[in-house]
Design a protein around this motif. Structure first.
Motif, short mmCIF file in Angstrom:
data_model
loop_
_atom_site.label_atom_id
_atom_site.label_comp_id
_atom_site.label_asym_id
_atom_site.label_seq_id
_atom_site.Cartn_x
_atom_site.Cartn_y
_atom_site.Cartn_z
N HIS A 101 -2.64 -0.12 -1.17
CA HIS A 101 -2.81 1.06 -2.02
C HIS A 101 -4.17 1.09 -2.69
O HIS A 101 -4.92 2.05 -2.57
CB HIS A 101 -1.71 1.09 -3.08
N ALA A 138 1.11 -4.84 -0.35
CA ALA A 138 1.26 -3.44 -0.77
C ALA A 138 0.18 -3.07 -1.78
O ALA A 138 -0.42 -2.00 -1.71
CB ALA A 138 2.65 -3.21 -1.36
N SER A 168 1.69 1.35 2.17
CA SER A 168 1.85 0.61 0.93
C SER A 168 3.28 0.75 0.41
O SER A 168 3.92 -0.24 0.04
CB SER A 168 0.84 1.12 -0.09
#
Ligand code: HEA
Ligand code: HEA
Ligand code: CUA
Ligand SMILES: [Cu+2]
Lengths: 256, 523, 253
Positions: free
Chosen positions: C40, C36, C49
């Motif tokens: 991002h 994640a 994400s």
């Protein structure tokens, strides 16, 4: 920068007074101590030293392996059970022997190191700014060159280096010298060019990005009068007033 | 065989085997990357890829995976897990679930490292990850940070687990001075991990903070300092080499003592001089990686001396090994061949560290193939040989079967020749000036022949490793059944059945006052 | 020392091997968090994400919950000294942070650097007070537990948790206040140091609270483990002690 770090060495210098004084002695005097020659000498010494140690241990091992291989009549090991005194001796004596060798090597290494750091006063001082992926030199009179450094034979050359982006390293294999350059600090190295007409390879020895392996330069050694002619001619051509980032930084910076 | 009982296992032996499988997989991948690099370097100019980034990514993957994914997990994951509880007569480790967490975190780390080959913009920051490059590259530095963090965390909780295990779970009568050398060495390694990994974790975290959250730790325009990272990094990564060295020399001690049927020479010297000495000195030498980074002189002189002084405890460890051969009854099965290989080749690797320790000699040697040669001799050769020796040695215990002795020896001799071809040549061209981390050496074209020799050597040694790994796979699947104590060893792990059941012993063992883990077992 | 005779009987393949799914679940939860982060910050795929982040958090929380309910009360009393080793490692993180901070600060000519705001002086005192109180309450809770007073333990544990959350609340208030004034982690070296050190410490408070909550949940179910309580308390004292360094070095120096 380096407000405190400048003070710390002072304190330590006091503690290491003996070393310092001795270093002083070796650095003064009018003969130029060329680190490149010193390097070759020390290298040979240390290589002989470690080769002897290595061969002694290897021979001993090989002999034991052969002598005590398992054979009829030699089915179980019969290693000695050491007495307390022998056990201690087997620590103290090797420690003493190894340590004296270490200190001997260290002392010689430190002496050579001082030759690397003490730059002769009569020198050609050049600013170097590195960047992805070039070496940009600036001579005292403002002449700038890229990826090529012309120097007069017989005169020590000092490079004050900084970088505008990542780490780089000015490595001259022939002169046995290299040093990183980086943003925010000024580092230096010096060398003594000797052979007129010789070109020396310079490469970047610190990983600096995709084209790291293509970052190279060369040092061209000219006869002093030949250098002078080139230097003055370039100086008037390029104009003496150019100030570089490197110069400005160097003016305020310290060597650490 | 019940797959669920393997994947979710908390038993230290199975966790250990999972560690072994993962780390050998990492070794294979990183080894193949090495072959790719060697292929690329076989001619001046582009050879198999025209994009230098590919080479840099391979090199990153190779270095990071070999150290963090192969050697540290194999030594402090597999060997420690498998052997320590058995050697101290415990049923399991202190915290079996934490142990399972550590192995799966290790797999997560491996997966992250493998993602390098499928994700866009993979990390290209080398295993050292120096800023400013690591904070300005388009490569995915976050992946580097997290790979290191997760593998580091896995190893910290492993360390906590084993220190507790050895402190509290030793069999009755097993005093500290009766522990196997391997146990001592591994404890030393874990203490180093606990003290130093957090510093590395901080260092790599700060890079990602700088890159992704805009902090200025390493940004000189705002008062940050690029050298700080290098200090933090090496403050860990030098001790890390002893995290590798200590357990591997421990493995070699077990093997040399067993196959010489001999007591360990001067046990207390080995433990209190060698192991303790290495642990004590290892934190004060990191500056020897910064000799050409513009480090201050006052740090340099002290650390040059401590670096050289490391040769004292390491020398004591070598003396202990050679002394164990003295008046032994030496036989030469495959594990012993590898172990003796380590003894000879570590001498080369260790002694070539001596010139590097001398700050003025390093001015020329740093960042050249000489350094690459030095650390491949100590790690890639001595370290890998030790791991292979250990796997062969405990193979009958782990699998209950025997490997093939003939192919084991063949594999050894092939790798032995190959490694020397590759890594000796490296040191040679390094002294002559060949810089490391070079995708293309067009201004050093005089070394093309040497590079081709190394490529050839790499293929040879790769073949040797493949033979060894195949030997294990085939041996584990259908080797002949092994006796419980094929090497006739006194050490506790051989006193249970092969492979040991859950809980290790039906009745936990206890040892008497005259018990000693080394020397031939009394019949 | 030969124990091998007679051992073969138990070695049949059907012997029971202990298992636990939770370590596996937690590990892969952490993998999801890491992915994640990259989605991002590196690839700017915010939707993916968030999804991965959510998945990871669920896995970790359920993993921790499952782990505690499975293991609580079955400790062998070794966790206390293990926590000691773990704290050594944790302390080294702070050592590294502080050394970095000292080094950078001592090598800067002007401190605080341009663009800094005045750090609050009253709030940290209150935060110190709250955190020290929580150290005392948890100590008292352990004391009660040692005397066999489970109800009292649960009450004082809850008080500790409340104090911990107060601390986090004050910290959050202070952060948002500073950020409102335009002072954040990227402003200058002070911002960098301030937010990363207080953030690092705050994350340890969060972990401490998570440990307490896990203990509380099982305590409310009637499953109290004295070893666990002492271990959790030790960690909390450590977090408290670190705070003294944070206050003195970051706020008042
Ligand atoms: C297992 C791994 C391992 C081990 C054990 C060692 C052991 C040693 N290493 Fe090595 N080293 C690495 C792995 C290792 N190293 C790695 C990975 C790098 C590069 C990282 C990178 O940049 O990517 C590196 C780099 C490296 C450098 C930095 C080079 C540079 O980049 O400029 C230096 C400098 O001092 C050094 C020195 C030493 C020394 C002095 C030892 C000593 O511990 C060796 C001691 C052993 C002996 C000396 C032999 C046995 C002793 C005797 C027989 C007794 C008698 C001997 C004497 C009296 C001399 N190493
Ligand atoms: C333990 C560590 C380790 C090991 C074992 C190795 C092993 C090898 N290394 Fe590595 N190396 C490093 C650690 C290691 N290396 C590090 C840390 C760096 C520095 C990175 C950096 O600069 O950042 C480096 C850098 C490095 C370079 C320098 C590149 C450069 O600077 O540009 C080179 C160049 O030749 C190289 C080559 C090799 C080779 C040929 C092997 C060979 O020994 C590999 C042989 C292995 C195989 C060929 C795999 C065999 C296959 C199997 C076992 C699979 C079998 C499976 C089945 C049959 C199912 N390595
Ligand atoms: Cu510039 Cu490498
Ligand atoms: Cu080192």
């Amino acid at each position: 920068m380096h407000k405190t770090t400048k003070r710390i060495p002072l304190i330590l210098a006091g503690m290491l007074a003996a070393t310092a004084a001795w270093a002083e002695k070796t650095a003064s005097g009018s003969v130029i101590k060329d680190p490149a020659a010193g390097w070759d000498h020390l290298w040979r010494e240390v290589i002989i030293d470690i080769t002897i140690i290595g061969i002694l241990f290897a021979l001993m091992t090989a002999y034991f392996i052969w002598k005590y291989r398992r054979r009829p009549g030699n089915e179980v090991g019969n290693g000695p059970k050491l007495s307390a005194a022998a056990a201690v001796a087997w620590v103290v004596i090797p420690t003493f022997v190894f340590l004296s060798d270490d200190l001997y090597v260290a002392a010689n290494g430190w002496q050579l190191w001082n030759n690397y750091r003490e730059v002769p006063a009569d020198r050609l001082e050049i600013q170097l700014e590195t960047g992805m992926y070039s070496f940009d030199y600036t001579y005292p009179n403002g002449v700038r060159t890229q990826n090529e450094l012309k120097v007069p034979a017989g005169k020590p050359v000092l490079l004050r280096m900084t970088s505008r982006d990542t780490l780089h390293n000015h490595f001259i294999p022939d002169f046995r010298v290299k040093e990183d350059s980086m943003p925010g600090r000024v580092t230096y190295l010096w060398f003594l060019p000797k052979e007129v007409g010789k070109e020396h390879v310079v490469t970047c020895a610190s990983y600096c990005g995709v084209m790291h392996s293509y970052m190279a330069s060369k040092i061209v050694v000219l006869a002093p009068e030949e250098f002078r002619a080139w230097y003055d001619q370039e100086g008037s051509k390029q104009g003496g007033s150019i100030k570089t980032v490197a110069e400005n930084k160097a003016a305020t910076a310290s060597k650490s | 065989m019940n797959l669920k009982e393997w994947i979710f296992t908390t038993d230290h032996k199975r966790v250990g085997v999972l560690y072994l499988i993962g780390s050998i997989a990492a070794f294979a991948v990183a080894g193949i990357l090495a072959l790719l690099m060697r292929a690329e370097l076989s001619t001046v100019g582009p050879t198999i890829t025209a994009n230098p980034t590919n080479y840099n990514v391979w090199l990153y993957g190779h270095g990071a995976m070999m150290i963090l994914g192969f050697q540290i997990p194999a030594l402090t994951g597999f060997f420690a897990n498998y052997c320590i509880p058995l050697m101290i007569g415990a049923k399991d480790v202190a915290f079996p679930r934490v142990n399972a967490l550590s192995v799966w975190l290790f797999y997560v780390g491996i997966i992250l490292a493998l993602l390098t080959f499928v994700m866009p913009d993979p990390p290209d920051v080398m295993w050292t990850g120096y800023p400013p490059y690591s904070t300005i590259t388009t490569g995915n530095t976050a992946m580097y940070t997290f790979t290191v963090l997760i593998l580091g965390f896995a190893s910290i909780i492993g360390g906590v687990n084993f220190l507790t295990t050895v402190a509290y779970m030793r069999a009755p009568g097993l005093t500290w001075n009766k522990l196997n050398i391997f146990v001592w060495c591994t404890l030393g390694a874990f203490v180093l991990q606990l003290i130093f990994v957090p510093v590395l974790g901080t260092a790599v975290t700060l890079i990602s903070l700088d890159k992704y959250l805009g902090t200025h730790f390493f940004d000189p325009t705002q008062g940050g300092d690029v050298l700080t990272y290098q200090n933090l990094f090496w403050f860990y990564s030098h001790p890390a080499v002893y995290v590798i060295f200590l357990p591997f020399i421990g493995v070699i001690y077990e093997i040399v003592a067993t196959f010489s049927r001999n007591r360990v020479f001067n046990y207390k010297m080995v433990v209190y001089g060698g192991v303790f000495g290495v642990v004590a000195l290892s934190g004060e030498v990191w500056v020897h990686h910064l000799y050409v980074s513009g480090m201050a002189d006052w740090l340099r002189i002290g650390q040059m001396i401590t670096t050289l002084m490391i040769s004292v405890p390491v020398g004591l460890l070598v003396i202990g090994l050679v002394g164990t051969l003295y008046k032994g009854s030496i036989s030469f099965e495959t594990p012993m061949l590898y172990a003796l290989g380590v003894l000879f080749l570590f001498l080369i690797g260790g002694l070539t560290g001596i010139p590097l320790a001398v700050t003025s000699l390093t001015v020329h040697l740093a960042r050249t193939y000489y350094v690459v040669g030095h650390f491949h001799y100590v790690m890639a050769v001595a370290g890998t040989f030790a791991i292979f020796a250990g796997v062969y040695y405990w193979f009958p215990k782990v699998t209950g079967r025997m490997y093939n002795e003939f192919w084991g020896k063949v594999g050894f001799w092939i790798t032995f020749i190959g490694t020397n071809l590759v890594f000796w040549t490296m040191m040679d061209i390094g002294v002559k000036g060949m810089p490391r981390r070079y995708y293309d050496y067009s201004h050093f074209s005089q070394f093309e022949g040497a590079h081709q020799l190394m490529t050839l050597g790499a293929v040879i040694l790769g073949v040797g490793f493949v033979i060894a790994v195949l030997n294990w796979i085939i041996g584990a699947a259908r080797g002949p059944k092994a006796p419980d104590n094929p090497w006739n060893s006194n050490s506790l792990e051989w006193s249970t059945v092969s492979p040991p059941p859950h809980g290790n012993w039906p009745v936990p063992p206890s040892v008497g006052a005259d018990w000693y883990p080394y020397g031939a077992a009394k019949k | 020392m030969a124990h091998h005779e007679g051992a073969h009987g138990v070695a049949d393949g059907h012997a029971h091997w202990d298992t636990s799914v939770w370590p596996f679940v937690i590990s892969f939860g952490i993998l999801a968090l890491v992915i994640a982060f990259s989605l991002h910050f590196v690839y700017h795929q915010d939707f993916a994400s968030v999804l991965t982040l959510g998945l990871g958090l669920i896995m970790i929380v359920s993993g921790v919950a499952g782990w505690t309910s499975e293991a609580m009360g079955k400790g062998d009393g070794m966790s206390y000294s293990a926590m000691g080793w773990f704290i050594l490692a944790e302390a080294m993180i702070f050592v590294a942070m502080f050394v970095t901070y000292w080094y950078l600060r001592l090598n800067t000519d002007v401190w605080p650097p341009a663009g800094s705001v005045d750090l609050p002086k009253a709030m940290p005192l209150m935060m110190t007070f709250v955190l020290v109180s929580s150290s005392l309450t948890i100590h008292y809770a352990e004391h009660l537990l040692h005397q066999g007073n489970r109800g009292g333990y649960v009450n004082w544990l809850m008080a500790t948790i409340v104090l911990g959350f107060c601390f986090l609340g004050m910290s959050a208030y202070e952060w948002s206040h500073l950020m409102h004034e335009g002072f954040n982690i990227g402003t200058n070296l002070l911002g960098t140091v301030f937010f990363s050190i207080t953030g690092l410490h705050g994350s340890h408070v969060v972990v401490g609270l998570a440990i307490f909550l896990a203990g509380l949940v099982s305590a409310l179910r009637g499953n109290v483990d004295e070893g666990f309580a002492r271990t959790a308390g030790l960690y909390w004292h450590f977090v408290d002690i670190i705070w003294f360094f944070v206050v003195s070095q970051v706020y008042y120096w």
